[in-house]
Motif scaffolding. Structure first.
Motif, mmCIF file in Angstrom:
data_model
loop_
_atom_site.group_PDB
_atom_site.id
_atom_site.type_symbol
_atom_site.label_atom_id
_atom_site.label_comp_id
_atom_site.label_asym_id
_atom_site.label_seq_id
_atom_site.Cartn_x
_atom_site.Cartn_y
_atom_site.Cartn_z
ATOM 1 N N ASP A 82 1.338 -1.591 -0.223
ATOM 2 C CA ASP A 82 0.117 0.220 0.317
ATOM 3 C C ASP A 82 0.479 1.241 0.371
ATOM 4 O O ASP A 82 0.531 2.057 -0.892
ATOM 5 N N TYR A 83 2.237 1.542 0.832
ATOM 6 C CA TYR A 83 2.689 2.395 0.999
ATOM 7 C C TYR A 83 3.810 3.164 -0.599
ATOM 8 O O TYR A 83 3.764 3.539 -1.010
ATOM 9 N N MET A 84 3.806 1.473 -0.713
ATOM 10 C CA MET A 84 4.831 1.682 -2.363
ATOM 11 C C MET A 84 4.106 2.350 -3.563
ATOM 12 O O MET A 84 4.461 2.883 -4.151
ATOM 13 N N PHE A 85 2.754 1.611 -3.569
ATOM 14 C CA PHE A 85 1.350 2.046 -4.386
ATOM 15 C C PHE A 85 1.503 4.060 -4.131
ATOM 16 O O PHE A 85 1.205 4.631 -5.464
ATOM 17 N N PHE A 86 1.014 4.134 -2.970
ATOM 18 C CA PHE A 86 0.787 5.472 -2.094
ATOM 19 C C PHE A 86 2.172 6.270 -2.711
ATOM 20 O O PHE A 86 1.685 7.359 -3.433
ATOM 21 N N ASP A 87 3.086 6.248 -3.347
ATOM 22 C CA ASP A 87 4.674 6.276 -2.420
ATOM 23 C C ASP A 87 4.144 6.735 -4.317
ATOM 24 O O ASP A 87 5.465 8.046 -5.632
ATOM 25 N N MET A 88 3.947 6.286 -5.841
ATOM 26 C CA MET A 88 3.782 5.381 -7.092
ATOM 27 C C MET A 88 2.998 7.033 -7.255
ATOM 28 O O MET A 88 3.513 7.188 -8.303
ATOM 29 N N CYS A 89 2.225 6.758 -6.604
ATOM 30 C CA CYS A 89 0.710 7.722 -7.415
ATOM 31 C C CYS A 89 0.764 9.001 -7.088
ATOM 32 O O CYS A 89 0.507 10.025 -7.761
ATOM 33 N N VAL A 90 1.628 9.340 -6.022
ATOM 34 C CA VAL A 90 2.760 10.880 -6.226
ATOM 35 C C VAL A 90 3.167 11.154 -6.559
ATOM 36 O O VAL A 90 3.911 11.998 -7.020
ATOM 37 N N ASN A 91 4.645 10.174 -7.612
ATOM 38 C CA ASN A 91 5.878 10.661 -7.745
ATOM 39 C C ASN A 91 5.178 10.360 -9.688
ATOM 40 O O ASN A 91 6.320 11.629 -10.211
ATOM 41 N N SER A 92 4.171 9.961 -9.629
ATOM 42 C CA SER A 92 3.961 9.912 -11.432
ATOM 43 C C SER A 92 2.838 9.533 -12.034
ATOM 44 O O SER A 92 1.988 9.475 -12.335
ATOM 45 N N GLY A 93 2.051 9.745 -10.529
ATOM 46 C CA GLY A 93 -0.284 10.094 -11.359
ATOM 47 C C GLY A 93 -0.486 8.300 -10.367
ATOM 48 O O GLY A 93 -0.057 7.480 -10.902
ATOM 49 N N PRO A 94 -1.519 8.547 -10.049
ATOM 50 C CA PRO A 94 -2.440 6.892 -9.812
ATOM 51 C C PRO A 94 -2.777 6.117 -11.319
ATOM 52 O O PRO A 94 -1.908 4.620 -11.138
ATOM 53 N N HIS A 95 -3.027 6.802 -12.298
ATOM 54 C CA HIS A 95 -2.329 5.807 -13.547
ATOM 55 C C HIS A 95 -1.055 4.814 -14.058
ATOM 56 O O HIS A 95 -1.724 3.524 -13.595
ATOM 57 N N GLU A 96 -0.262 5.718 -13.974
ATOM 58 C CA GLU A 96 1.117 4.809 -13.527
ATOM 59 C C GLU A 96 1.136 3.961 -12.657
ATOM 60 O O GLU A 96 1.827 3.158 -13.217
ATOM 61 N N ALA A 97 1.508 4.597 -11.585
ATOM 62 C CA ALA A 97 0.793 3.637 -10.437
ATOM 63 C C ALA A 97 -0.263 2.376 -10.492
ATOM 64 O O ALA A 97 0.880 0.851 -10.100
ATOM 65 N N ILE A 98 -0.852 2.197 -11.215
ATOM 66 C CA ILE A 98 -1.759 0.596 -11.250
ATOM 67 C C ILE A 98 -0.534 0.365 -12.520
ATOM 68 O O ILE A 98 -0.989 -1.064 -12.686
ATOM 69 N N VAL A 99 -0.922 0.932 -13.497
ATOM 70 C CA VAL A 99 -0.555 0.630 -14.307
ATOM 71 C C VAL A 99 0.999 -0.557 -13.921
ATOM 72 O O VAL A 99 1.065 -1.419 -14.747
ATOM 73 N N LEU A 100 2.003 -0.148 -13.665
ATOM 74 C CA LEU A 100 3.443 -0.404 -13.304
ATOM 75 C C LEU A 100 2.749 -1.631 -11.821
ATOM 76 O O LEU A 100 3.356 -2.548 -11.827
ATOM 77 N N GLY A 101 1.472 -1.555 -10.874
ATOM 78 C CA GLY A 101 1.694 -2.613 -10.707
ATOM 79 C C GLY A 101 1.598 -4.080 -10.657
ATOM 80 O O GLY A 101 1.407 -5.362 -10.905
#
Length: 172
Positions: A82-101
Motif C-alpha cells: 500500500d505504501y509503495m503504491f501510494f508513493d508511486m501515485c504521488v511520484n508519477s500519478g495514479p494511472h502510472e502506479a496502477i499500470v506498474l502494479g
C-alpha cells in the motif's frame, strides 16, 4: 489497510521534502510533493481562496494525499505494498502506479483496477509483489531519460522498498 495511511504519509513526506521550484522539474512550484496547480484546483473544490502552496497548512496536504492518492486503492493492498503504491501515485500519478502494479502482478496493464486485478492482488505473495513492483518502477524511471533526476528516483525507489519490507514484517 487504513491504519497504514499515517505511517505511509510520514514516510512519503520524508521522501518529498519541503518546498521546491526547480525550473527543470515539470511539476513547478511544489511543497511537500503537492504542486501549486494541484493545490489551486483542490482549494477551488473546497470553496477556499487562493493560497501559495508553500504556505499550505499540513492538514491540507494530508487531505490531498488521502483523497487523491491513497483512496480508493491503497486499502485493497497488502501492508507495505500500500505504501509503495501510494508513493508511486504521488511520484508519477495514479494511472502510472496502477499500470506498474498490474505489470508486477502479471495481469493486463490497462490502468483499470477491475476484478482480475483485485483477484491478483488477493492471491499475490506480498514480498514477491514488492520486489516485482520495485523492478517495474526502476524500469519506468530509467525510461524517462532524465539524467538530472534518475539518481534521486532510484535512491527513493530503494528506500521505499526497504520501508515497505519493514511494514510487511510488522504484520507477521
Amino acid at each position: 489497510m487504513i491504519e497504514n495511511f499515517k505511517a505511509s504519509l510520514e514516510a512519503l513526506l520524508h521522501s518529498e521534502g519541503g518546498n521546491d521550484d526547480d525550473p527543470q522539474d515539470h511539476g513547478g512550484r511544489t511543497s511537500r510533493g503537492v504542486t501549486q496547480r494541484e493545490y489551486d484546483a483542490w482549494r477551488v473544490e473546497q470553496h477556499l481562496g487562493h493560497l501559495d502552496v508553500w504556505q499550505a497548512p499540513q492538514e491540507d496536504i494530508e487531505a490531498i494525499y488521502h483523497m487523491e492518492y491513497w483512496n480508493p486503492w491503497c486499502d485493497l493492498l497488502p501492508l507495505g505494498t500500500d505504501y509503495m503504491f501510494f508513493d508511486m501515485c504521488v511520484n508519477s500519478g495514479p494511472h502510472e502506479a496502477i499500470v506498474l502494479g498490474q505489470r508486477a502482478l502479471g495481469v493486463t496493464a490497462d490502468g483499470r483496477v477491475g476484478p482480475l486485478t483485485r483477484q491478483a492482488i488477493r492471491l499475490a505473495d506480498p514480498r514477491s509483489l514488492l520486489s516485482r513492483y520495485t523492478q517495474a518502477k526502476e524500469q519506468f524511471y530509467r525510461g524517462l531519460h532524465q539524467p538530472k533526476f534518475i539518481k534521486g528516483w532510484l535512491n527513493r525507489n530503494k528506500e521505499v522498498y526497504g520501508t515497505a519490507l519493514v511494514m510487511l514484517k510488522g504484520t507477521k
